[in-house]
Each structure stands twice: as C-alpha cells, then as structure tokens.
Write a protein that holds these residues in place. Structure first.
Motif, PDB file in Angstrom:
ATOM      1  N   UNK A  57       0.818  -1.213   0.000  1.00 35.64           N
ATOM      2  CA  UNK A  57       0.000   0.000   0.000  1.00 35.64           C
ATOM      3  C   UNK A  57       0.852   1.264   0.000  1.00 35.64           C
ATOM      4  N   UNK A  58       1.745   1.406   0.972  1.00 30.50           N
ATOM      5  CA  UNK A  58       2.566   2.615   1.069  1.00 30.50           C
ATOM      6  C   UNK A  58       3.386   2.844  -0.192  1.00 30.50           C
ATOM      7  N   UNK A  59       4.066   1.823  -0.656  1.00 23.83           N
ATOM      8  CA  UNK A  59       4.906   1.987  -1.840  1.00 23.83           C
ATOM      9  C   UNK A  59       4.079   2.310  -3.079  1.00 23.83           C
ATOM     10  N   UNK A  60       2.898   1.697  -3.203  1.00 22.76           N
ATOM     11  CA  UNK A  60       2.036   1.974  -4.356  1.00 22.76           C
ATOM     12  C   UNK A  60       1.620   3.438  -4.372  1.00 22.76           C
ATOM     13  N   UNK A 273     -11.982   5.324 -12.027  1.00 19.10           N
ATOM     14  CA  UNK A 273     -11.570   3.963 -12.369  1.00 19.10           C
ATOM     15  C   UNK A 273     -10.086   3.895 -12.714  1.00 19.10           C
ATOM     16  N   UNK A 274      -9.585   4.928 -13.400  1.00 20.57           N
ATOM     17  CA  UNK A 274      -8.182   4.912 -13.782  1.00 20.57           C
ATOM     18  C   UNK A 274      -7.270   4.954 -12.565  1.00 20.57           C
ATOM     19  N   UNK A 275      -7.663   5.738 -11.561  1.00 24.04           N
ATOM     20  CA  UNK A 275      -6.861   5.796 -10.340  1.00 24.04           C
ATOM     21  C   UNK A 275      -6.814   4.424  -9.670  1.00 24.04           C
ATOM     22  N   UNK A 276      -7.953   3.761  -9.620  1.00 26.95           N
ATOM     23  CA  UNK A 276      -8.007   2.430  -9.009  1.00 26.95           C
ATOM     24  C   UNK A 276      -7.122   1.466  -9.788  1.00 26.95           C
ATOM     25  N   UNK A 280      -3.855  -0.475  -8.215  1.00 34.25           N
ATOM     26  CA  UNK A 280      -3.725  -1.932  -8.255  1.00 34.25           C
ATOM     27  C   UNK A 280      -2.448  -2.341  -8.994  1.00 34.25           C
ATOM     28  N   UNK A 281      -2.137  -1.618 -10.070  1.00 30.80           N
ATOM     29  CA  UNK A 281      -0.919  -1.951 -10.818  1.00 30.80           C
ATOM     30  C   UNK A 281       0.330  -1.725  -9.969  1.00 30.80           C
ATOM     31  N   UNK A 285      -1.359  -5.946  -7.543  1.00 31.85           N
ATOM     32  CA  UNK A 285      -2.544  -6.704  -7.163  1.00 31.85           C
ATOM     33  C   UNK A 285      -3.299  -7.136  -8.413  1.00 31.85           C
ATOM     34  N   UNK A 286      -3.901  -8.331  -8.399  1.00 35.08           N
ATOM     35  CA  UNK A 286      -4.661  -8.789  -9.567  1.00 35.08           C
ATOM     36  C   UNK A 286      -5.911  -7.948  -9.754  1.00 35.08           C
ATOM     37  N   UNK A 287      -6.320  -7.731 -11.008  1.00 35.06           N
ATOM     38  CA  UNK A 287      -7.472  -6.879 -11.299  1.00 35.06           C
ATOM     39  C   UNK A 287      -8.634  -7.649 -11.892  1.00 35.06           C
TER      40      UNK A 287
END
Length: 288
Positions: A57-60, A273-276, A280-281, A285-287
């Motif tokens: 989370x933090x690094x993303x 949606x693009x931010x999400x 995830x990328x 994380x799998x989408x």
C-alpha cells in the motif's frame, strides 16, 4: 446502530479480522509459539505490516505521487535506507512508514505521561530486551538526512554531485489515526530538531489514509506545496494562539496535516476507475 466514530469502528474491525484470521485460518500453527508457549501473533502482525501495509500500500501510493520521468524513487531493501526516497529536482522527500497505533489500554484509559512514553517508543527510539537502542522514525530520518549529505545513497543519480541546494522534507507516514491528535506532530518534530545534524524542513506526519486519498492531488500540484502550506498555516496559527490564547486557537495551532489540508487546500478527490487501476498496478494486485 449509531456509530460515534467511524475511524474507531474501522480500526476495531481491522484488528478483530486480523486476530480472527490468525487464530482460525491455520496461520497460528505456521508461526508456532514462543518460549513461553504463547502464539506469535505479534510476529504475524509484523509480517502484515511489512509485506502488506508498507510494501504494497505505502509503496504503491508513493509511486502514484512520484511518477514523473524526472523523479528519482527508491525503497529500502535491507533496513539501512529510508522506507521511501523520492527526489524531484532539488526537492528530496525522505519517508518513514510506521504501521502502528497507540497501545490499546490508552484508548480507553487515557494517561498523558503514558501517551508521551508511547509516542517516544514508536516514533523516536525504544530499547530492546538486550538493552540496545532501536532507532525509530525520528532518529531514522535524522540518520538518513545525514547520509544524503554525506553522499551515501549511491542509487541517486545526484550521487557525487553538489547537493548543498537540495531541500530535504522528512515525512512520517503512520496508519493509526489516534496519532492525528493535536500536538503529536509538534512533539515529534521537537524530538527531531534535537537529534538532527543537517538543515532540513520540519517533520510532517501524514496519515496513510490521507496520503492515499490525496495521491492524485499531490501528483498534480506537488507534495512539496502541500507540506509548505501546512507548515505556513501552522506557524500563523501558533502566533495567533500565543497572542490571543484560548482552547479553540490551541487546537487550530497544533492541528494535524489532514485537518489543515481539508480547510485550506483543494477539495477531497474521489477516485475514478483509472486511479483504481493505477493503484492496483503499482501494488502488484490482480485486477480480475
């Protein structure tokens, strides 16, 4: 039902789910027991803090903020570097991520001296069972700012070049919302000023939730501008408080970043949606 504090509810649910998962999923058996025969729940919590909260989370979020082609970004690999290192031109951000909250007994039985001791233990330094000091966020940031000026971070293209004009922003990112109480940032920064050996900006404490919610804003308008604005507003409010006094001005003078940010800066951003997809990328994380 009537919920008086949603943050407290979320924290309680998270802790309950984590403990239930540890006890019922088979993970407890995998971690084994300590010398006293107790389950190693703290070891499990530490694993979650490192691999989920910090690495995912933090690094993303930091990657989302510093995604320009001229940004230099680096993350700690062995415990000897900042949790996050981000430089844009002459502006360097040193991050320490702390997935911690106040001790549970302080939530319901508040004691000022014990609260101060808890902050010292989690953000300044603690002592191991063997009596050895363990540097925490404040002393880690002081160490890392000195390392930068001593040209020890070889991963930065600036290595070996002049760095006297670089402006360093030390930042502590925390997960426990209780540390958003008025005065905590001030106390932690006072501790930092006592141990730092290089000229830097003041320490800013940012809640991980707020960092995530404002990632797009920080990317578009600059984290530097938000931090500078916070400390400018804080200095103004402190002067007003010392001049006029009063509890209301005291709370404003020592308010946390997220409170000052909400009242003085841009409106809250609602993720599209693009931010999400981007998050995830970056979090790998799998989408599907």
């Amino acid at each position: 039902y009537c919920l008086l504090n949603w943050n407290f509810f979320y924290l309680t649910v998270y802790q309950g789910v984590r403990r239930d998962f540890f006890a019922r999923s088979g993970v407890e058996e995998r971690f084994g027991k300590d010398e006293a025969g107790k389950a190693k729940e703290l070891d499990f919590k530490g694993r979650v803090s490192l691999e989920v909260i910090e690495h995912r989370i933090f690094r993303a979020v930091v990657k989302l903020i510093f995604n320009g082609k001229h940004d230099t970004l680096h993350f700690d690999a062995d415990g000897t570097e900042p949790d996050g290192y981000a430089r844009t031109g002459k502006y360097l951000f040193l991050f320490e991520m702390k997935d911690t909250g106040i001790s549970e007994d302080l939530i319901t039985d508040f004691d000022y001296e014990e609260m101060i001791a808890d902050i010292e233990k989690k953000f300044v330094a603690s002592v191991s069972k063997k009596g050895k000091e363990r540097k925490k966020a404040v002393k880690q940031l002081a160490r890392d700012s000195k390392k930068f000026y001593d040209a020890e971070f070889v991963f930065d293209p600036l290595h070996g070049k002049k760095r006297d004009n670089v402006v360093v922003y030390p930042v502590i990112v925390y997960s426990g919302y209780h540390f958003s109480m008025p005065g905590v940032n001030e106390y932690v920064n006072d501790a930092y000023e006592k141990v730092k050996t290089c000229a830097t900006k003041p320490v800013t404490m940012l809640c991980l939730d707020d960092l995530l919610l404002n990632a797009v804003r920080f990317r578009k308008h600059g984290l530097r501008n938000a931090l500078d604005d916070f400390h400018k507003k804080r200095r103004e409010q402190v002067r007003r408080f010392h001049s006029q006094g009063g509890m209301e001005l005291a709370l404003k003078a020592y308010a946390p970043f997220e409170e000052v940010s909400r009242s003085t800066a841009l409106k809250s951003y609602h993720a599209d949606k693009q931010f999400v997809r981007d998050f995830f990328r970056e979090a790998d994380l799998p989408m599907n």
